[in-house]
Design a protein around this motif. Structure first.
Motif, PDB file in Angstrom:
ATOM      1  N   ASN A 398       0.856  -1.189   0.000  1.00  0.00           N
ATOM      2  CA  ASN A 398       0.000   0.000   0.000  1.00  0.00           C
ATOM      3  C   ASN A 398       0.893   1.241   0.000  1.00  0.00           C
ATOM      4  O   ASN A 398       1.746   1.396   0.870  1.00  0.00           O
ATOM      5  N   LEU A 399       0.689   2.085  -1.002  1.00  0.00           N
ATOM      6  CA  LEU A 399       1.404   3.356  -1.062  1.00  0.00           C
ATOM      7  C   LEU A 399       0.386   4.453  -0.777  1.00  0.00           C
ATOM      8  O   LEU A 399      -0.557   4.655  -1.539  1.00  0.00           O
ATOM      9  N   ASN A 400       0.571   5.127   0.343  1.00  0.00           N
ATOM     10  CA  ASN A 400      -0.411   6.110   0.799  1.00  0.00           C
ATOM     11  C   ASN A 400       0.173   7.514   0.731  1.00  0.00           C
ATOM     12  O   ASN A 400       1.334   7.727   1.071  1.00  0.00           O
ATOM     13  N   THR A 401      -0.645   8.442   0.299  1.00  0.00           N
ATOM     14  CA  THR A 401      -0.198   9.819   0.110  1.00  0.00           C
ATOM     15  C   THR A 401      -1.118  10.748   0.882  1.00  0.00           C
ATOM     16  O   THR A 401      -2.314  10.793   0.612  1.00  0.00           O
ATOM     17  N   ASP A 402      -0.583  11.435   1.855  1.00  0.00           N
ATOM     18  CA  ASP A 402      -1.404  12.335   2.667  1.00  0.00           C
ATOM     19  C   ASP A 402      -0.601  13.605   2.945  1.00  0.00           C
ATOM     20  O   ASP A 402       0.333  13.579   3.741  1.00  0.00           O
ATOM     21  N   MET A 403      -0.970  14.679   2.276  1.00  0.00           N
ATOM     22  CA  MET A 403      -0.312  15.988   2.409  1.00  0.00           C
ATOM     23  C   MET A 403       1.069  15.991   1.757  1.00  0.00           C
ATOM     24  O   MET A 403       2.074  15.761   2.412  1.00  0.00           O
TER      25      MET A 403
END
Ligand SMILES: [Zn+2]
Length: 530
Positions: A398-403
């Motif tokens: 899982n590659l997660n992008t937040d801000m």
């Protein structure tokens, strides 16, 4: 944008253009990246990201609060993009939506009240409660000094069953007027055995005054109550203590006939660390706290690209970002959430477009998922891992992008934008971390900053976004982040302040790291269990 090419790659002319393009793309990178991903990489641009983000962070999306119309509108926009890109709808009933129920509990202001000596005050008028507990309590009152004032065993017994009244905060913070000191006071609490109400007396003026505290708690969304997944156990809903903030004016009413004032009690409690509780025998108090509970619906948005390899296509790389934000406050001021997390949402849309534009399709399947409920406690991703669309044991990463759109505090000091914080990448699979590192070296050459990878970092970022729900299930993760800044969780987090070209570089890195995972000829190696 190259999405139209996808439908025309059969023509000889297009094949020629493609080949020329691939050649040129390779020249552009110092260390050669996988040429079969080059068109995807090139397709991620600041211009496209800007277009998405100005829509997601517009007035019409109203801050995208989970279960509210603005969030639903954003979900439809994302689904429309997934459809345009030719992704497969793998949500409920072959739609792009994975719906889930949430329970919202909030104070019923109309039926909540405080009665002191026969005079009834409505909620918010010199008193407010923050507990979502349905209760009506009539009890005698005891004043105990500060929240940290200790009692001997005999006194503990004596005050059981009383409504406890204290000065706001611990004694050693009494003179502290800093914002950190204020937070310490605001959330200081005490629990006295056998007592079910704690009222703290706010200060006369300044940020710890009753009105200022009401505003501060409102800015934390407390007036909106709490949201959780329907049927979830525990949480704050069963809390036993009714927590009340009292204005000095209301407190004086409690003291009527006792010969004391708030000022004299404060002075006494401050002077004496072994303050003896005062029993306010003349005060007749009833407090009624009423709570509204309702069920609402929210959704994650899911688009699927099937892998091209017959063996590997049952494994999936999942790209995530949360598209929900804080909505608006009681005065109607919108929290636009451009960086948080319109930036990640736009990035996932661009990565989806990159896969669609790239003529070579990945071996493994790819799931693009924008989740909601993040700001309410990672609810959408929590629901997903409890109801996975693709099996978790087939989820490669899982590659997660937040801000990822701004410059965080520490890089502001360095005047450096050439970085991205990476969090969690080596925790479950060191191989994923090395793919990340090589992806970066072969493409955008950002400084990969591991500062927040430390689980003991006080910010605890590793636990604070949606990748964590995947990590909890043993799935290798990377969380991409550019740091907190002055507009974090403020209405001023707007799309005009975003660094779009730098965001595109981060987007290329995220795309390409996932691409490498998708192309591996073996399962990503997991670290030995600790
Ligand atoms: Zn946030």
């Amino acid at each position: 944008m190259f999405s139209v090419l996808r439908n025309h790659t059969g023509s000889i002319l297009m094949r020629f253009i493609l080949a020329a393009f691939l050649f040129l793309s390779n020249v552009a990178f110092c260390q050669s990246s996988d040429p079969s991903a080059a068109m995807g990489i090139e397709s991620i641009t600041g211009t496209d990201l800007r277009k998405h983000l100005f829509i997601l962070a517009s007035d019409s999306m109203a801050g995208r609060e989970t279960s509210m119309p603005g969030q639903q509108k954003a979900a439809r926009y994302i689904a429309g993009e997934f459809q345009r890109l030719g992704l497969k709808p793998v949500g409920d009933s072959n739609s792009f939506f994975q719906r889930y129920d949430v329970e919202v509990s909030r104070i019923n202001y109309v039926s909540s009240f405080l009665t002191i000596n026969g005079a009834t005050t409505p909620w918010g008028n010199g008193y407010l409660s923050t507990s979502l507990k349905e209760t009506t309590i009539t009890a005698p009152v005891a004043f105990v000094g500060y929240t940290d004032n200790k009692l001997d065993p005999a006194m503990k017994q004596k005050i059981a069953g009383h409504i406890i009244v204290s000065i706001l905060g611990p004694r050693n913070r009494a003179a502290d007027t800093t914002s950190e000191g204020f937070m310490g006071k605001l959330f200081a609490t005490r629990r006295d055995s056998g007592s079910f109400v704690l009222m703290t007396i706010t200060e006369d003026t300044g940020r710890a005054s009753f009105d200022a505290i009401a505003t501060t708690l409102g800015s934390f969304g407390m007036d909106k109550g709490q949201m959780r997944l329907k049927g979830a156990a525990g949480g704050g809903f069963q809390q036993q203590l009714l927590r009340v903030y009292l204005s000095p004016t209301r407190a004086e009413e409690l003291l009527k006939g006792s010969g004391m004032t708030v000022a004299t009690l404060r002075a006494k409690a401050l002077a004496d660390s072994a303050f003896t509780p005062v029993f306010l025998k003349n005060a007749a108090v009833t407090i009624a706290n009423s709570v509204i509970r309702e069920t609402r619906v929210a959704e994650n948005v899911v688009g699927f690209l099937e892998g091209s390899d017959p063996v590997f296509k049952d494994q999936v790389v999942v790209y995530t970002a949360h598209f929900d934000h804080l909505g608006s406050n009681a005065s109607g001021v919108i929290f636009y959430g451009a960086d948080d997390d319109g930036s990640g949402t736009s990035t996932v849309l661009e990565i989806a477009e990159a896969y669609a534009a790239n003529p070579v399709k990945p071996k493994r399947s790819v799931l693009f998922m924008t989740v909601s409920g993040e700001e309410k406690g990672l609810l959408g991703s929590s629901y997903y891992v409890q109801h996975p669309i693709l099996p978790l044991d087939k989820t490669a990463a899982n590659l997660n992008t937040d801000m990822v759109g701004r410059i965080g505090y520490s890089y502001q000091k360095k005047s450096d934008e050439n970085y991205v914080y990476v969090i969690g990448s080596d925790k479950i699979s060191k191989e994923l971390d090395s793919l990340l590192t090589s992806s970066n070296a072969e493409t955008v050459n950002l400084h990969l900053d591991y500062t927040y990878n430390d689980e003991n970092d006080p910010n605890r970022f590793y636990f604070r976004s949606d990748h964590y729900n995947f990590a909890k299930n043993g799935i290798p993760v990377v969380f991409f982040f550019t740091g907190e800044h002055q507009d974090y969780h403020k209405p001023s987090d707007t799309p005009d302040k975003i660094l779009y070209d730098r965001m595109a570089r981060i987007g290329r890195l995220i795309y390409y790291t996932g691409w490498k995972v998708a192309q591996l000829d073996h399962p990503l190696a997991k670290n030995p269990a600790k």
